[in-house]
Design an enzyme around this catalytic site. Structure first.
Site, short mmCIF file in Angstrom:
data_model
loop_
_atom_site.label_atom_id
_atom_site.label_comp_id
_atom_site.label_asym_id
_atom_site.label_seq_id
_atom_site.Cartn_x
_atom_site.Cartn_y
_atom_site.Cartn_z
N VAL A 1 0.89 -1.28 -0.11
CA VAL A 1 -0.09 0.00 -0.01
C VAL A 1 0.81 1.27 -0.10
CG1 VAL A 1 -1.99 1.27 1.30
CG2 VAL A 1 -1.78 -1.39 1.38
N ALA B 1 -6.64 19.33 -3.51
CA ALA B 1 -6.31 19.50 -2.05
C ALA B 1 -6.08 21.29 -1.75
CB ALA B 1 -5.19 18.88 -1.60
N VAL C 1 9.40 4.81 6.50
CA VAL C 1 9.73 4.02 7.59
C VAL C 1 9.76 2.44 7.28
CG1 VAL C 1 9.93 3.51 10.07
CG2 VAL C 1 9.08 5.89 9.35
N GLU D 1 -10.13 5.80 6.00
CA GLU D 1 -11.10 5.46 4.77
C GLU D 1 -10.48 3.98 4.50
OE1 GLU D 1 -14.06 6.77 3.32
OE2 GLU D 1 -13.99 4.73 3.21
N ILE E 1 -13.46 1.26 -1.72
CA ILE E 1 -14.60 1.97 -1.39
C ILE E 1 -14.81 2.77 -0.48
CG2 ILE E 1 -17.16 1.08 -1.24
CD1 ILE E 1 -16.60 -1.61 -1.86
N GLY F 1 -0.94 -9.46 -3.68
CA GLY F 1 -1.03 -8.22 -2.57
C GLY F 1 -2.33 -7.81 -2.15
N GLU G 1 -3.45 -10.39 3.95
CA GLU G 1 -2.64 -9.73 4.92
C GLU G 1 -1.37 -10.36 5.19
OE1 GLU G 1 -4.00 -7.20 6.81
OE2 GLU G 1 -5.32 -7.13 4.97
N LYS H 1 -12.97 -5.06 10.10
CA LYS H 1 -13.80 -4.15 9.55
C LYS H 1 -15.05 -4.07 9.97
CE LYS H 1 -10.84 -5.25 5.60
NZ LYS H 1 -10.66 -6.17 4.52
N GLY I 1 -5.68 -4.71 -2.63
CA GLY I 1 -4.80 -4.39 -3.47
C GLY I 1 -4.03 -3.14 -3.31
P1 NAP Z 1 2.97 -5.02 3.44
O1 NAP Z 1 3.12 -5.14 2.07
O2 NAP Z 1 3.62 -6.18 4.45
O3 NAP Z 1 3.73 -3.78 3.93
C1 NAP Z 1 4.12 -3.35 5.29
C2 NAP Z 1 5.16 -2.40 5.41
O4 NAP Z 1 5.41 -1.92 6.81
C3 NAP Z 1 6.76 -2.74 4.99
O5 NAP Z 1 7.34 -1.74 4.23
C4 NAP Z 1 7.40 -3.20 6.22
O6 NAP Z 1 8.75 -2.87 5.97
C5 NAP Z 1 6.73 -2.03 7.20
N1 NAP Z 1 6.92 -2.28 8.50
C6 NAP Z 1 6.35 -3.50 9.10
N2 NAP Z 1 6.59 -3.57 10.51
C7 NAP Z 1 7.65 -2.65 10.65
C8 NAP Z 1 8.10 -2.26 11.80
N3 NAP Z 1 7.92 -2.91 13.09
N4 NAP Z 1 9.04 -1.10 11.94
C9 NAP Z 1 9.08 -0.44 10.53
N5 NAP Z 1 8.51 -0.86 9.45
C10 NAP Z 1 7.51 -1.80 9.57
O7 NAP Z 1 1.87 -4.50 3.91
P2 NAP Z 1 0.58 -3.78 3.17
O8 NAP Z 1 -0.44 -4.78 2.38
O9 NAP Z 1 1.09 -2.68 2.37
O10 NAP Z 1 -0.64 -3.27 4.09
C11 NAP Z 1 -0.33 -2.44 5.08
C12 NAP Z 1 -1.60 -1.87 6.03
O11 NAP Z 1 -2.61 -1.52 5.07
C13 NAP Z 1 -1.82 -3.07 6.90
O12 NAP Z 1 -2.46 -2.42 7.99
C14 NAP Z 1 -2.96 -3.75 6.08
O13 NAP Z 1 -4.02 -4.15 6.90
C15 NAP Z 1 -3.52 -2.43 5.50
N6 NAP Z 1 -4.35 -2.70 4.18
C16 NAP Z 1 -3.89 -3.49 3.08
C17 NAP Z 1 -4.43 -3.65 2.07
C18 NAP Z 1 -4.10 -4.60 0.79
O14 NAP Z 1 -4.76 -4.99 -0.03
N7 NAP Z 1 -2.71 -4.90 0.87
C19 NAP Z 1 -5.94 -3.22 2.00
C20 NAP Z 1 -6.28 -2.24 2.77
C21 NAP Z 1 -5.70 -2.25 4.20
P3 NAP Z 1 9.70 -3.85 5.23
O15 NAP Z 1 9.34 -3.65 3.73
O16 NAP Z 1 11.06 -3.39 5.55
O17 NAP Z 1 9.55 -5.31 5.73
N1 HSE Z 2 -6.46 -8.57 3.26
C1 HSE Z 2 -7.47 -7.62 2.99
C2 HSE Z 2 -8.55 -8.04 2.18
C3 HSE Z 2 -7.08 -6.21 2.43
O1 HSE Z 2 -8.22 -9.28 1.63
O2 HSE Z 2 -9.60 -7.61 2.06
C4 HSE Z 2 -8.02 -5.39 2.26
O3 HSE Z 2 -8.49 -4.92 3.72
#
Ligand code: NAP
Ligand code: HSE
Length: 416
Positions: free
Chosen positions: A12, A31, A41, A120, A127, A177, A180, A195, A292
């Site tokens: 993300v 904006a 980070v 959001e 959505i 992607g 979780e 959610k 995604g």
């Molecule tokens: P991800 O691809 O696993 O990315 C997580 C990022 O956070 C990575 O850059 C990781 O660093 C960093 N990170 C994790 N723990 C850390 C720590 N202790 N200190 C510093 N950095 C740290 O996860 P994501 O899919 O982008 O999801 C991120 C958030 O968005 C989550 O809360 C997820 O539930 C939410 N979300 C995701 C989606 C989706 O479709 N993916 C949709 C809605 C919401 P490294 O890269 O160095 O490991």
């Molecule tokens: N892992 C979550 C899903 C990401 O599949 O819906 C979106 O919140």
């Protein structure tokens, strides 16, 4: 100019950086200010494709006087809470997509947040359902919310209908992607529960935790269930359901059989859909990509723009406490639903009679029945009329103990 620090530059986070750059001029116009990401980070700074300066120390963002908005995209609960609280203490506005964090700490964060706090992307990915529920429907008592709010599960269930293997499809969802970091949160129903709890706080101002509600995942769904669904005109979907019954609220997440004539049953793949019934507006429905990088970035950036415009919304939608409408949770054992039961038995005399006796004794009336002979055994598939959850659980326990029952009795709730 508004300066951003992003904690977590993964699926993300990197999509947020890319799309802020791609739509820079449009975003600036909407904006009213230029938006610039000044630091990210991560755990491992060796990321050749990331163009912004990276650090491993979150305080370089949360305590940086230059930064206006901290965008938390790292996931998890405890560390994310530490980061977000520190950002709020340092008077930063916060944007997060982290539903696990909010499922446990949304009310504490609301108290801490003297600055804008938007989330959001935490429900249904791209959505804009938080803004719809919190702002667009703010005139309504919310009677019911029913949603496909986990993209990974919907993707898996959609692909399984084509005869594909569960684990192969889950792996694909991870590669795209959608899943979780720990995909058991998706398939176990916990992500959808997180959610649902966020939506329920906005709809009902109710501070429930995941442990307080019924959560079941899709791990036990198999091809027989999918065949039964097809034969009886249903689709199987993982639903998050919130229903108001007088001054009580029912909150649950589980695989559900839905009639294939219902709009929500037609939602396939990674798409999500949320139906909300308000007492003033009636039923409204929201549909779009639920997971995604780009879909989620779209929601995250909309929050950043909202804050850059200078808006501060009440985080969970209430400016003052709602005193006269204290709602409490209905115990999971009191949930009323129709059920589908799958029972594998030896092919013997008297089997059906014994099972129907147990169902009747527990106040459960059979609506339809199907018998599927298999190699050396028989699968019995029942659907029931409306029954109380505790009666179903008691009947299943008794049926499970019959010596001709071969495997665990499986059940799916039917929503009509
Ligand atoms: P991800 O691809 O696993 O990315 C997580 C990022 O956070 C990575 O850059 C990781 O660093 C960093 N990170 C994790 N723990 C850390 C720590 N202790 N200190 C510093 N950095 C740290 O996860 P994501 O899919 O982008 O999801 C991120 C958030 O968005 C989550 O809360 C997820 O539930 C939410 N979300 C995701 C989606 C989706 O479709 N993916 C949709 C809605 C919401 P490294 O890269 O160095 O490991
Ligand atoms: N892992 C979550 C899903 C990401 O599949 O819906 C979106 O919140």
């Amino acid at each position: 100019m508004v300066k951003i620090g992003i904690v977590g530059v993964g699926t993300v986070g990197s999509a947020v950086i890319e799309n802020l750059e791609k739509n820079k001029e449009l975003i600036k116009a909407r904006a009213g200010k230029e938006i610039k990401v000044v630091k990210g980070v991560v755990r491992d700074t060796n990321k050749p494709n990331i163009t912004i300066p990276l650090t491993t120390d979150y305080k370089e963002v949360t305590e940086n006087p230059e930064i206006d908005i901290v965008v938390e995209l790292m996931g998890g609960v405890d560390k994310a809470y530490e980061v977000v609280s520190d950002a709020l203490k340092h008077k930063k506005a916060v944007v997060t997509a982290n539903k696990a964090l909010l499922a446990y700490h949304r009310f504490e964060l609301q108290k801490l947040a003297a600055t804008p706090f938007e989330y959001e992307a935490s429900v249904a990915g791209g959505i804009p359902v938080i803004k719809a529920l919190r702002d667009g429907l703010s005139a309504n008592h919310i009677m019911e919310i029913k949603g496909i709010i986990n993209g990974t599960c919907n993707y898996i269930l959609s692909e399984m209908k084509k005869g594909r293997d569960y684990s192969e499809v889950l792996k694909e969802a991870q590669e795209k992607g959608y899943a979780e970091a720990d995909p058991t949160f998706d398939v176990g129903g916990y992500d959808a529960a997180h959610k649902l709890l966020i939506l329920a706080s906005i709809a009902y101002n109710i501070d429930a935790k995941p442990e307080d509600i019924l959560i079941e995942g899709i791990e036990n769904i198999n091809l027989t269930d999918i065949e039964f669904a097809k034969e009886f005109g249903y689709e199987i979907k993982l639903l998050g359901i919130a229903k108001k019954r007088e001054n009580k609220i029912e909150l649950r997440v589980h695989p559900t059989l839905i009639k294939n004539s219902e709009m929500i049953s037609k939602v396939e793949g990674v798409m999500n859909a949320v139906s909300v019934i308000g007492d003033v507006v009636g039923e409204t429905m929201y549909y779009g990509p639920g997971a995604g990088g780009d879909a989620t970035a779209s929601a995250v950036i909309s929050d950043i723009i909202e804050i850059a415009r200078g808006n501060k919304n009440p985080m969970l939608g209430y400016k003052i406490p709602l005193e006269n409408e204290k709602l409490s949770l209905i115990d999971a054992s009191e949930i009323i639903s129709k059920y589908y039961l799958r029972i594998a038995v030896k092919d013997e005399l008297g089997v059906l009679e014994k099972i129907s006796h147990i169902l009747a004794k527990n106040n459960i009336s059979i609506e339809s029945f199907l018998q599927k002979p298999r190699d050396g055994y028989v699968k019995l598939l029942f659907s029931t009329h409306k029954a109380v959850e505790k009666d179903i659980k008691n009947a299943i326990k008794e049926i499970q103990n019959l010596n001709f029952v071969l495997k665990d009795v499986n059940y799916i709730r039917i929503e009509e």
